[in-house]
Design a protein around this motif. Structure first.
Motif, PDB file in Angstrom:
ATOM      1  N   PHE A  45       7.723   5.137   7.575  1.00 35.24           N
ATOM      2  CA  PHE A  45       7.139   3.805   7.673  1.00 35.24           C
ATOM      3  C   PHE A  45       6.180   3.550   6.516  1.00 35.24           C
ATOM      4  N   LEU A  46       5.378   4.558   6.153  1.00 31.95           N
ATOM      5  CA  LEU A  46       4.456   4.426   5.019  1.00 31.95           C
ATOM      6  C   LEU A  46       5.229   4.171   3.731  1.00 31.95           C
ATOM      7  N   ASN A  47       6.303   4.917   3.529  1.00 32.61           N
ATOM      8  CA  ASN A  47       7.105   4.726   2.317  1.00 32.61           C
ATOM      9  C   ASN A  47       7.700   3.318   2.268  1.00 32.61           C
ATOM     10  N   GLU A  48       8.216   2.849   3.393  1.00 27.93           N
ATOM     11  CA  GLU A  48       8.764   1.491   3.451  1.00 27.93           C
ATOM     12  C   GLU A  48       7.678   0.453   3.149  1.00 27.93           C
ATOM     13  N   TYR A  49       6.533   0.643   3.752  1.00 29.42           N
ATOM     14  CA  TYR A  49       5.449  -0.320   3.572  1.00 29.42           C
ATOM     15  C   TYR A  49       4.959  -0.327   2.125  1.00 29.42           C
ATOM     16  N   LYS A  50       4.897   0.850   1.512  1.00 24.45           N
ATOM     17  CA  LYS A  50       4.488   0.928   0.105  1.00 24.45           C
ATOM     18  C   LYS A  50       5.479   0.189  -0.790  1.00 24.45           C
ATOM     19  N   GLU A  51       6.772   0.348  -0.483  1.00 27.56           N
ATOM     20  CA  GLU A  51       7.796  -0.361  -1.266  1.00 27.56           C
ATOM     21  C   GLU A  51       7.615  -1.873  -1.128  1.00 27.56           C
ATOM     22  N   ARG A  52       7.391  -2.335   0.104  1.00 25.10           N
ATOM     23  CA  ARG A  52       7.169  -3.770   0.323  1.00 25.10           C
ATOM     24  C   ARG A  52       5.904  -4.235  -0.395  1.00 25.10           C
ATOM     25  N   PHE A  53       4.882  -3.399  -0.363  1.00 24.33           N
ATOM     26  CA  PHE A  53       3.623  -3.737  -1.023  1.00 24.33           C
ATOM     27  C   PHE A  53       3.836  -3.867  -2.537  1.00 24.33           C
ATOM     28  N   MET A  54       4.595  -2.937  -3.108  1.00 25.24           N
ATOM     29  CA  MET A  54       4.870  -3.000  -4.553  1.00 25.24           C
ATOM     30  C   MET A  54       5.619  -4.283  -4.897  1.00 25.24           C
ATOM     31  N   LYS A  55       6.562  -4.680  -4.060  1.00 21.86           N
ATOM     32  CA  LYS A  55       7.297  -5.928  -4.295  1.00 21.86           C
ATOM     33  C   LYS A  55       6.348  -7.120  -4.223  1.00 21.86           C
ATOM     34  N   LEU A  56       5.444  -7.103  -3.242  1.00 20.63           N
ATOM     35  CA  LEU A  56       4.480  -8.205  -3.093  1.00 20.63           C
ATOM     36  C   LEU A  56       3.579  -8.311  -4.315  1.00 20.63           C
ATOM     37  N   THR A  57       3.121  -7.177  -4.814  1.00 18.00           N
ATOM     38  CA  THR A  57       2.221  -7.226  -5.977  1.00 18.00           C
ATOM     39  C   THR A  57       2.967  -7.688  -7.218  1.00 18.00           C
ATOM     40  N   ARG A  58       4.225  -7.352  -7.348  1.00 16.47           N
ATOM     41  CA  ARG A  58       5.011  -7.830  -8.496  1.00 16.47           C
ATOM     42  C   ARG A  58       5.248  -9.336  -8.396  1.00 16.47           C
ATOM     43  N   LEU A  59       5.347  -9.810  -7.157  1.00 14.72           N
ATOM     44  CA  LEU A  59       5.584 -11.241  -6.960  1.00 14.72           C
ATOM     45  C   LEU A  59       4.281 -12.041  -6.991  1.00 14.72           C
ATOM     46  N   SER A  62      -1.571 -12.606  -2.920  1.00 11.74           N
ATOM     47  CA  SER A  62      -2.984 -12.988  -2.959  1.00 11.74           C
ATOM     48  C   SER A  62      -3.876 -11.757  -2.799  1.00 11.74           C
ATOM     49  N   ALA A  63      -5.132 -11.895  -3.182  1.00 14.98           N
ATOM     50  CA  ALA A  63      -6.091 -10.799  -3.087  1.00 14.98           C
ATOM     51  C   ALA A  63      -6.288 -10.393  -1.636  1.00 14.98           C
ATOM     52  N   ASP A  64      -6.333 -11.361  -0.715  1.00 18.70           N
ATOM     53  CA  ASP A  64      -6.476 -11.036   0.709  1.00 18.70           C
ATOM     54  C   ASP A  64      -5.294 -10.211   1.210  1.00 18.70           C
ATOM     55  N   LYS A  65      -4.110 -10.597   0.800  1.00 18.26           N
ATOM     56  CA  LYS A  65      -2.897  -9.875   1.214  1.00 18.26           C
ATOM     57  C   LYS A  65      -2.923  -8.453   0.651  1.00 18.26           C
ATOM     58  N   ILE A  66      -3.372  -8.311  -0.590  1.00 21.89           N
ATOM     59  CA  ILE A  66      -3.445  -6.976  -1.205  1.00 21.89           C
ATOM     60  C   ILE A  66      -4.491  -6.126  -0.484  1.00 21.89           C
ATOM     61  N   ARG A  67      -5.664  -6.697  -0.162  1.00 24.67           N
ATOM     62  CA  ARG A  67      -6.716  -5.965   0.551  1.00 24.67           C
ATOM     63  C   ARG A  67      -6.225  -5.541   1.939  1.00 24.67           C
ATOM     64  N   SER A  68      -5.594  -6.435   2.645  1.00 25.56           N
ATOM     65  CA  SER A  68      -5.111  -6.083   3.987  1.00 25.56           C
ATOM     66  C   SER A  68      -4.006  -5.024   3.907  1.00 25.56           C
ATOM     67  N   SER A  69      -3.177  -5.097   2.875  1.00 26.41           N
ATOM     68  CA  SER A  69      -2.132  -4.079   2.691  1.00 26.41           C
ATOM     69  C   SER A  69      -2.744  -2.721   2.392  1.00 26.41           C
ATOM     70  N   HIS A  70      -3.784  -2.705   1.534  1.00 29.18           N
ATOM     71  CA  HIS A  70      -4.478  -1.437   1.241  1.00 29.18           C
ATOM     72  C   HIS A  70      -5.105  -0.869   2.512  1.00 29.18           C
ATOM     73  N   ALA A  71      -5.712  -1.722   3.316  1.00 28.02           N
ATOM     74  CA  ALA A  71      -6.347  -1.271   4.555  1.00 28.02           C
ATOM     75  C   ALA A  71      -5.295  -0.679   5.503  1.00 28.02           C
ATOM     76  N   PHE A  72      -4.148  -1.357   5.587  1.00 27.13           N
ATOM     77  CA  PHE A  72      -3.081  -0.878   6.469  1.00 27.13           C
ATOM     78  C   PHE A  72      -2.539   0.461   5.958  1.00 27.13           C
ATOM     79  N   ILE A  73      -2.347   0.567   4.646  1.00 32.25           N
ATOM     80  CA  ILE A  73      -1.861   1.835   4.063  1.00 32.25           C
ATOM     81  C   ILE A  73      -2.867   2.947   4.333  1.00 32.25           C
ATOM     82  N   SER A  74      -4.147   2.624   4.235  1.00 33.97           N
ATOM     83  CA  SER A  74      -5.192   3.612   4.521  1.00 33.97           C
ATOM     84  C   SER A  74      -5.117   4.068   5.975  1.00 33.97           C
TER      85      SER A  74
END
Length: 145
Positions: A45-59, A62-74
């Protein structure tokens, strides 16, 4: 009651204890497998989420979305760490129980071997007694003639 019969009773008790120890060991081993499976699921699940996160950052997320993604990954990393610790603890417990089972199995095998040796000795003793009786009867028969 013959000595082999008395020890056989003890051997049967030890055999029942060994079977119970084996059953409990199987439970511990299942717990290890369950915890390992859950750990693998979390890692996947972490690997999948990281892949989705990388796609989001390439696209351009927003900063809020990136912060919440980092918090979730943590949080996922923390859960993975806790699950890894649970796996290690389950493996330790299973190893300890395996030692208990090995001791129970060893006791049972020793008693079974003792029973078998005693039975063999008792049979040999009975065979010698029978042979002496046969020899005595033959001797008497010869003396009667």
């Amino acid at each position: 009651m013959k000595k082999s019969a008395r020890i056989s009773v003890i051997a049967k008790i030890e055999e029942a204890k060994e079977r119970e120890e084996a059953r409990k060991l199987a439970e511990y081993q299942r717990a290890v497998l369950d915890k390992k499976t859950k750990l693998q699921e979390l890692q996947g699940f972490l690997n999948e989420y990281k892949e989705r996160f990388m796609k989001l950052t390439r696209l351009g997320a927003s900063a809020d979305k990136i912060r919440s993604s980092h918090a979730f990954i943590s949080q996922l990393n923390k859960a993975i760490s806790q699950q890894h610790n649970a796996v290690v603890e389950a493996e330790r417990a299973a190893d300890e129980y395996r030692e208990q089972w090995v001791c129970a199995k060893r006791r049972m095998e020793i008693l079974q071997k003792a029973v078998n040796n005693l039975r063999r000795q008792e049979r040999q003793h009975e065979d010698r007694k029978e042979q002496l009786t046969i020899d005595e009867l033959a001797r008497r028969k010869r003396q009667a003639y």
